[in-house]
Every structure is written in structure tokens, then in C-alpha cells.
Design an enzyme around this catalytic site. Structure first.
Site, PDB file in Angstrom:
ATOM      1  N   GLY A  21       0.752  -1.180   0.076  1.00 39.13           N
ATOM      2  CA  GLY A  21      -0.089   0.061   0.018  1.00 39.13           C
ATOM      3  C   GLY A  21       0.842   1.129  -0.011  1.00 39.13           C
ATOM      4  O   GLY A  21       1.873   1.352   0.810  1.00 39.13           O
TER       5      GLY A  21
ATOM      6  N   GLY B   2      -0.268   4.678   0.193  1.00 37.14           N
ATOM      7  CA  GLY B   2      -1.039   5.670   0.810  1.00 37.14           C
ATOM      8  C   GLY B   2      -0.409   6.502   1.516  1.00 37.14           C
ATOM      9  O   GLY B   2       0.780   6.258   1.593  1.00 37.14           O
TER      10      GLY B   2
ATOM     11  N   GLN C 200     -17.880   4.312   9.966  1.00 35.99           N
ATOM     12  CA  GLN C 200     -18.193   5.737  10.312  1.00 35.99           C
ATOM     13  C   GLN C 200     -19.066   6.320   8.952  1.00 35.99           C
ATOM     14  O   GLN C 200     -18.422   6.169   7.663  1.00 35.99           O
ATOM     15  CB  GLN C 200     -17.166   6.770  10.273  1.00 35.99           C
ATOM     16  CG  GLN C 200     -17.370   8.334  10.426  1.00 35.99           C
ATOM     17  CD  GLN C 200     -16.346   9.113  11.012  1.00 35.99           C
ATOM     18  OE1 GLN C 200     -15.228   9.550  10.423  1.00 35.99           O
ATOM     19  NE2 GLN C 200     -16.154   9.255  12.355  1.00 35.99           N
TER      20      GLN C 200
ATOM     21  N   ARG D  33     -18.876  12.981  14.215  1.00 37.96           N
ATOM     22  CA  ARG D  33     -19.669  12.551  13.104  1.00 37.96           C
ATOM     23  C   ARG D  33     -20.726  11.701  13.437  1.00 37.96           C
ATOM     24  O   ARG D  33     -21.740  11.786  12.508  1.00 37.96           O
ATOM     25  CB  ARG D  33     -18.503  12.003  12.184  1.00 37.96           C
ATOM     26  CG  ARG D  33     -17.727  13.144  11.498  1.00 37.96           C
ATOM     27  CD  ARG D  33     -16.443  12.429  10.840  1.00 37.96           C
ATOM     28  NE  ARG D  33     -15.621  13.576  10.289  1.00 37.96           N
ATOM     29  CZ  ARG D  33     -14.560  13.259   9.573  1.00 37.96           C
ATOM     30  NH1 ARG D  33     -14.068  12.056   9.294  1.00 37.96           N
ATOM     31  NH2 ARG D  33     -13.778  14.201   8.991  1.00 37.96           N
TER      32      ARG D  33
END
Lengths: 611, 263
Positions: free
Chosen positions: A12, A14, A248, A294
């Protein structure tokens, strides 16, 4: 098949993967495998900021940040980890600045800071300006800056390589490895998209940094490529997954599209309104209103719509109102997201409120790790040499609900820690023998999908999966809805067994890879729903209408879900597994065994969560 | 330019209207591919055009239409994409002759009375259908030293930078390396050795950053015959940039800095 040998392999590219690579590559021989070009990673889509108690614009300290993180996560946060993150946040931001990240500045030339949901002064008194930012493209700047540093340090990338398997020297999935026995990572198997060739990477350390899995849902802010690959592979190889029921939903996705509009909009003063024009968050969170965390805002919005105060022809969204803000201020602080509203909905945010509705955004759960990034194979034992960081990992600093900006912080703090730990371990470790025919399982599976003549189309199954997850496992959940979702997922998984693709070629076969990704999504959706069924309480991002209260006596524990073979008697689970968690859920050919892990509580005893 | 939408007869009040489009897509089949699942089989290693008729929604983007083709009609259609909202830079392609991101181009903004042509970006080797080899593009990017270069002494806290200094290079920090600019440049089409607009934009981002001390080195690199001077100010790059960067202006500022050595 090609075989490569490295000290450290990072999967990965990112933010977490590249931050790990920057540490690892200066210490030892490192390769980064990424299914995308690094700058395509979804870290680049993060908008609002990265919190750190720099106190550049007002009084602040890391202890307040720790408290906010713990409370924001509804006390399911491991407090030792949250404390590390809040403390190291300050250096993490300064490190990025020194790497060249173009933060917005104060009039004095310091890094500017702004308000963000759930981040408060002195344990909840009022919103605090803690988020360091670069307009509303902070994630873009972080991704670019980390890639720039990787170019500078000549980090070796294998771009457009898809990880297909994780190699460990014990068969953990059989469930027979005793506690405390030494288990080592051996490497990974990957697929080169350009050629269709299989590559085996032997490594002393492997860092999983593969990101989230938002594509189990239909309405999501996540990229098409966020299919939970690394998480699903760890799970298939017998590593438990932690707290997967906590997903979320970001309050402000563009209605009907799911494209994210940053919480920074509300940080800069935007207000949520219902069909009567009421600022409804005043009722749900009287102190910090629109800047509540949130989970609370998303639930409040969904509730307004449910009670008939939604907007639009179908009354199915609410409005984000920026019209009272100065256009010049919007242009300076929120240029990208206002452009999204113009481009995709044809709405002019200067003069019209923007239709918004919650969108699947972030997976709080993932591969369990300790604060060094080491992956746990039960409540206590690590797999030596195996690390995870970022959204695919669960440290757990986010508990049951992540605060805005803490993901960019997480990838920098724990990406760095995992990179250092992986490299330091590899310096003294030796390569573990590869299993015989390490790529055989996945090669066979891939060939079966590729060559099967007639079968189910991946897109049909994927759409049905996303539909049922949106309908039954979203903001509001019940026993009934979750049971429906589980039945649907299992029926789709049966159809998946005869999946076939139209592209039969080897070179750049994205049809085939989408089918592989769908397999990951199906596995993870099942874990999400089984965890959600088992957690008979409401906490953070997981809201059960049939159990609307938090239940600390029963459920103040992390969920661990293991994939194990079917057995006649009750399944054995290593580690801590008492209480309501000692359960299993029988699927087709295997079972999901539920264990648990205690929450680390240091400074803050659970309290009622009010804002 | 907004086309008139013909709402379908069954459209209820408030429904997103649907309309018909035809996509005309440039296909390139690499040599190992068996016959495609859709359309007439063609010899491997050749290019062709395929047309697809689709019913799409008013909020659909070109990327949605491509997905509809791939998922429902022809799984062999190959293109890159990821974020689907214009920030990752994966899906730059030539749409009706202009370089754009497929995920940021709404179908309703194109003229649906004519086929919408979709081709790979030009000037880079085509691998398969709309996928090109990005390596030459990233190689040029790496050559201009796209990272902050500073002297030895690091401050304990952040480096100070005024808001004016920060604004000086704000525009060029927006670059997502999608290659829409570079592959719209006629100079790049005829001379693949040219650094291209994207590399110069990223050089600009550091040359005009008050914290950076590598400007002179970068200007030396761009003073090469394949450097900034190859730019003929056709403004294709500025038109193509999905991030609205004033690309040509940035290149001109770099040219000026090469001469004056002030930045």
C-alpha cells in the site's frame, strides 16, 4: 512466477504506507507494493486537516486532544494509544512541514489551525482550533509531500501490483496454533496488472497499509479501489479482525452521490438546516452544535429525514448552508469542496445551500495491532514481522467513532512507528522459509475465475451487496435489518462461487481484479454484520435501534472476529473470550468465531457522552 | 454548454431525468487477448472503435457511462479510475477531443445528439484500450527534483512563511499528476523528450516556495533544450487542467526566472 527478496515489504502506498517507507527505506532494504500509482491513493481525497495541539492560535495541549479522542470514540478507544497519537501529533505535523508540506499560515507565518468536529478546549468547554490544514486539500498535500520524499529517497515501488496473499509460517486459519507459539511472517504474493504475472515477495517484515473498505456500501466517499484487500487477506489467513462493526458515516456527502464535503465547512462556520430552515443540531448537541462528532451529526441528520423534515422532492436530505459566509472566505478556505457542489450538483454554495446526506466514510476497525504496529493474532500474541498501519489497522485510537482529522494523524504517527519497528525487526531477523508452492492457492482461484466460461457477473453481485448494506447496516441498525443483511451477503457469497469475467486476457485485466476485490468485500461485509449483530448496544458509529443505550457492563470490549473451520462442538478461541462474546456464527464451510479484547483505560473513566 | 435534456416519459416529479447517449470508444487490444465479449472479433494487437448506446442519468459522469459499459455490456473495456471525484488523477482521457477527467465531466454537459468520443490521452504508449504507460510521464516529473531542498540547519519548530509567500506558489500545489496537461501539448506529441507542462508545474511549485533552496538547480535543468523553452504557449495545457491551474502562466514564470534568476 518471479520471486523477490527484501528485508521489508510494505503493501500500500497511501499515507501510512509511504510514511512507513520513509522510515524503513533509510534503515534497510525496502519495497513498496501498490495497486495504484502512489499519488492515486485515497489519502489524497482527505480534505479538512490534521489535528495537533501546536497551540499556534490559541491555548491547547495534547492531553485535551487525548481526551477528545477518547470521548469521541465513545470510550472504546485504547487510551494508551490515543495518548501516544496526541503527543506525537505535534512532531508529526512539524515533520511534514519540514518535508515541505505547504500548510496555510497565520499572519505571523506559523502553521494556521482551525476548528473541527469534536475537538475541544479543556475537556469539552468549547470548540478549539487544532486542525492544521492546507486549504481543503490537506490529504492531497500530505500524499504529494510523502511521495516527493519517497522520490527524494529513491524508495522502490512496484506500482499496479495487487496483493493476493499473505504468507505466514503457521496455518492460523485452521485454529490449531496454541497461544504463545512463535508465528512468523514469510512474505506476500502479488499480481502484476500489466502482465498478469504472479510475484512472490519474501520478506523479514511485512507492513500492511492497504486502506479501507468503503465499497461494501453503495453511498460512500471511498474510491472504487477501496475494497479492504489487506484486511480480508489477514482475515482469511486466520488473523482476527477487530471492531469491524464500527463504520463511520460522514455527515456531509453530496446527496445521492456520496462525494465528501469536508467537516472543515462546518469548522469555518457552515450550518446544517432541515426543511423548516431550523439549525437542528442545536437540539442534538447544544454546546458545540454542528461541530459535534460525526456519528452524532450523521444520526441527527438521518433522524431529521426520518421524521419528515428532510428537504427536496423526496425529503431525503438536509442542507449545508454556507450562504452567510463571505465568498472570499469560502474561496480561500474551502475552494475544492465548493467546486464539487458546483460540478456534481450544479449548486452555487455562495448563494444556495448544498444538499447533503451521510456517506460511508471510514472503517474504525481492522487488523488488530499494538502501538508498535505489530499485528496481533489473538488478544495478546503478535505475528513476528507482521505490521499494519492506517485505516486497515485497528490500534485502536478511534474506538467506535473517529474524530475528524485523526485519520491523517493516525497514518503519520502509526505509519512512522510501523516503518521503524518493521525495519528494526528486519535488521536482526532472518528470512523465514516460504511455504511450498506459496502462490498455488491464489493462482488457482484466479485462473478459475478467469477461465470459467459462464457464470455470475461480478458487477451484479457487487451492486446487490452494496444495496443491502446501505439498506440494512447503515446509520440505523436492528436485529431484523442485520439478519436480513447477513442472509443477503451469504446468498451473494454462494453466487460468487460461480463468478466469471468477460475479459479472458492476461494483460491489464481489471475485469478479473474487480472480481477478486469483490471476494474481499463479501468477506468483510459478513464480518461487519456479524459484529453488529453481536454488539447489542449503541456506541459511537454503531447504533442499534433495539438497544439504543451504551452498555459498558456488557460491551465495553473490543470485538475480535476469527474465521475458523466448522467444528462439531463449540469452537476454541484463543485469548480473552469470556462474556457475551464467546459465540460463533456459522457460514458456508467455515464459521465466524467471536472473541474479545479488553479496552485499555488509563486516565478517563467512561462517562455519558454529551456535547 | 448545456444540452437540452429530454426527460423520459415515465419521469416523476423530482426524479433525475434520464437520456440517451452514444459512446464511441477507441479500443486497443493487446496481442494476447482472445476475442472480445462484445462486438465483432478483431485481430489482436490492433485498434478499432466501438459504439455503445446507453441510458444515463442527469448527474452521471463519463466515468459512470464507462462503468455501465464495463459492468453490463463488455467487461473487457479497460481504463484506470479510483476516487471518482477528480482528486486522484487516474482517469484522464480524451473526451470529444479534449483532455479531461472522466469522473469530472458530466454527460449532460456534452452534446448528446452526437456520439461522445473517448480516446486515451495522446503521446504516451497505449497499453490497452484507454490505459497508457505512465512511466515516461513520471520519469520527467522525477527529473525536476520534486521535493523540498533545504540547507543543513533545521529549525526545532516549523519554518516561518508569510501568507504572501505561501500564496506565491499556491496554484501549482494543486497538481494531481493526471497528465492531462502534458498529453494535450502539441510539442510533447511531436517530441516525447520534452519535460512537458506537468513537470514544469511541479518545478514551479518548489522554485517559488520561499523555504526551498534548490531553485537554481531546477532552473538549470529546465534551461535544457528539452526544458521550458520548448513551450510554444498554445495554452492547451491550461485548458486541459482539471484543477484549474494556470499552467501556461506557471511555465512563463519559470522561463522568466531562468533569464532573470530571480524567484
Amino acid at each position: 512466477m518471479q520471486t523477490h527478496e527484501y528485508d521489508v515489504v510494505i503493501v500500500g502506498a497511501g499515507g501510512a504506507g509511504m510514511r512507513a517507507a520513509l522510515e524503513s527505506s533509510v534503515r534497510t532494504r525496502t519495497a513498496v507494493i501498490s495497486k495504484l500509482y502512489p499519488t492515486r491513493s485515497h489519502t489524497g481525497a482527505a480534505q479538512g486537516g490534521m489535528c495537533a495541539a501546536l497551540a499556534n492560535v490559541e491555548e491547547d495541549n495534547w492531553e485535551w486532544h487525548t481526551f477528545d479522542t477518547v470521548k469521541g470514540g465513545d470510550y472504546l478507544v485504547d487510551q494508551d494509544a490515543a495518548e501516544i497519537m496526541a503527543k506525537e501529533a505535534i512532531d508529526a505535523v512539524l515533520d511534514l512541514e519540514k518535508m515541505g508540506l505547504p500548510f496555510n499560515r497565520t499572519p505571523e507565518g506559523r502553521i494556521d489551525q482551525r476548528r473541527f468536529g469534536g475537538h475541544t478546549r479543556n475537556h469539552g468547554e468549547a470548540a478549539v482550533r487544532r486542525a492544521c490544514y492546507a486549504a481543503d486539500r490537506t490529504g492531497h498535500m500530505i500524499l504529494q509531500t510523502l511521495y516527493q520524499q519517497c522520490v527524494k529517497n529513491d524508495v522502490q515501488f512496484f506500482n499496479e501490483f495487487y496483493v493476493l496473499d499473505l504468507l505466514v509460517d503457521h496455518d492460523l486459519a485452521a485454529g490449531q496454533v496454541p497461544d504463545h507459539e512463535e508465528v512468523n511472517v514469510a512474505g506476500v504474493v502479488a499480481y502484476e496488472l500489466a502482465t498478469g504475472e504472479i510475484h512472490v515477495f519474501r520478506a523479514k517484515s511485512v507492513v500492511m497499509a492497504t486502506g479501507g473498505a468503503g465499497r461494501i456500501y453503495k453511498t460512500t466517499s471511498n474510491a472504487h479501489t477501496l475494497t479492504g484487500d489487506g484486511i480480508a487477506l489477514a482475515y482469511r489467513r486466520g488473523i482476527p479482525l477487530e471492531d469491524m462493526e464500527f463504520f463511520q458515516f460522514h455527515p456531509t456527502g453530496l446527496a445521492g452521490l456520496g462525494i465528501l464535503l469536508s467537516e472543515a465547512a462546518r469548522g469555518e462556520g457552515a450550518i446544517l438546516r432541515n426543511s423548516t430552515g431550523e439549525r437542528f443540531m442545536e437540539r442534538y448537541a447544544p454546546t458545540i452544535k454542528d461541530l459535534a462528532p460525526r456519528d452524532i451529526v450523521a444520526r441527527s441528520m438521518a433522524n431529521e429525514v426520518r421524521e419528515g423534515r428532510g428537504c427536496g422532492p423526496h425529503k431525503d436530505y438536509v442542507l449545508l448552508d454556507l450562504t452567510h459566509l463571505e465568498p472570499a472566505h469560502i474561496d480561500a478556505k474551502l475552494p475544492d469542496i465548493t467546486e464539487f457542489a458546483r460540478t456534481y450538483l450544479g449548486v452555487e454554495p455562495y448563494t444556495e445551500p448544498v444538499p447533503v446526506y451521510p456517506t460511508a466514510h471510514y472503517l474504525m476497525g481492522g487488523i488488530p495491532t499494538n502501538v508498535r504496529g505489530e499485528v496481533l493474532r489473538n488478544g495478546t500474541d503478535v505475528v513476528r514481522g507482521l505490521y499494519a498501519a492506517g485505516e486497515c489497522a485497528c490500534v485502536s485510537v478511534h474506538g467506535s467513532n473517529r474524530l475528524g482529522t485523526n485519520s491523517l494523524l493516525d497514518i503519520n504517527v502509526f505509519g512512522r512507528r510501523a516503518g521503524i519497528a518493521a525495519a528494526e525487526y528486519a535488521v536482526d531477523a532472518t528470512l523465514v522459509d516460504l511455504p511450498e508452492s506459496p502462490a498455488a492457492t491464489m493462482s488457482a482461484e484466479l485462473e478459475a475465475i478467469r477461465t470459467r466460461q459462464d457464470g455470475e457477473r461480478p458487477a451484479d453481485i457487487r451492486r446487490a451487496l452494496a444495496e443491502t448494506m446501505d439498506a440494512n447496516a447503515q446509520v440505523f441498525r436492528t436485529e431484523e435489518s442485520l439478519t436480513q443483511a447477513l442472509a443477503d451477503i451469504r446468498a451473494l457469497a454462494r453466487r460468487y462461487r460461480s463468478v466469471s469475467v468477460q475479459d479472458k486476457s492476461r494483460a491489464f485485466n481489471t475485469d478479473l481484479l474487480e472480481a477478486v476485490e469483490l471476494g474481499f468485500l463479501l468477506d468483510l461485509a459478513e464480518v461487519v454484520v456479524v459484529g453488529a449483530l453481536n454488539r447489542k448496544e449503541s456506541r459511537g458509529g454503531h447504533f442499534r435501534e433495539d438497544y439504543p443505550k451504551r452498555d459498558d457492563a456488557g460491551f465495553m470490549r473490543h470485538t475480535l472476529v476469527y474465521r475458523r473451520p466448522l467444528t462439531d462442538g463449540p469452537a476454541a478461541v484463543d485469548g480473552d473470550s469470556d462474556g457475551p462474546f464467546a459465540l460463533s456464527s456459522q457460514s458456508d464451510g467455515y464459521q465466524l468465531v467471536l472473541g474479545s479484547k479488553p479496552v485499555s483505560v488509563t486516565r478517563y473513566q467512561p462517562m455519558e457522552r454529551k456535547y | 454548454m448545456t444540452a437540452t435534456l429530454e426527460p423520459a416519459a415515465s419521469t416523476a416529479v423530482g426524479e433525475v431525468p434520464t437520456f440517451q447517449v452514444t459512446l464511441k470508444i477507441a479500443r486497443y487490444i493487446p496481442s494476447d487477448a482472445p476475442a472480445p465479449a462484445y462486438g465483432e472479433p478483431v485481430p489482436a494487437g490492433t485498434a478499432r472503435w466501438d459504439e455503445f448506446q446507453l441510458t444515463v442519468h442527469g448527474t452521471d459522469r463519463v466515468l459512470d457511462a464507462l462503468h455501465q459499459v464495463k459492468w453490463d455490456l463488455d467487461g473487457t473495456l479497460t481504463f484506470r479510475r479510483s476516487c471518482a471525484h477528480g482528486v486522484c488523477g487516474s482517469d484522464a482521457m480524451r473526451i470529444n477531443g479534449r483532455n479531461r477527467l472522466a469522473c469530472k465531466t458530466l454527460l449532460k454537459d456534452l452534446d448528446p445528439s452526437k456520439p461522445i468520443t473517448i480516446e486515451p490521452i495522446k503521446g504516451l504508449p497505449v497499453i490497452k484500450d484507454l490505459v497508457v504507460d505512465m512511466e515516461p510521464f513520471f520519469a520527467s516529473y522525477r527529473e525536476i527534483m520534486p521535493f523540498l531542498i533545504t540547507g543543513a540547519n533545521e529549525p526545532t519548530k516549523e519554518r516561518l512563511q508569510s501568507q504572501t509567500q505561501r500564496d506565491r506558489f499556491d496554484d501549482t500545489t494543486k497538481c494531481i499528476l493526471c497528465a492531462a496537461c502534458t498529453t494535450s501539448c502539441p510539442v510533447f506529441w511531436t517530441d516525447g523528450q520534452y519535460f512537458g507542462p506537468a513537470a514544469i508545474v511541479n518545478a514551479h511549485r518548489f522554485i517559488f516556495d520561499s523555504r526551498d533552496e534548490g531553485g537554481a538547480q531546477r532552473l538549470e535543468i529546465l534551461n535544457d533544450k528539452e526544458g521550458a523553452w520548448r513551450c510554444r504557449t498554445t495554452f492547451n495545457c491550461t485548458d486541459a487542467c482539471p484543477r484549474g491551474i494556470q499552467v501556461t502562466k506557471a511555465i512563463q514564470e519559470v522561463k522568466r526566472a531562468v533569464i532573470t534568476r530571480t524567484f
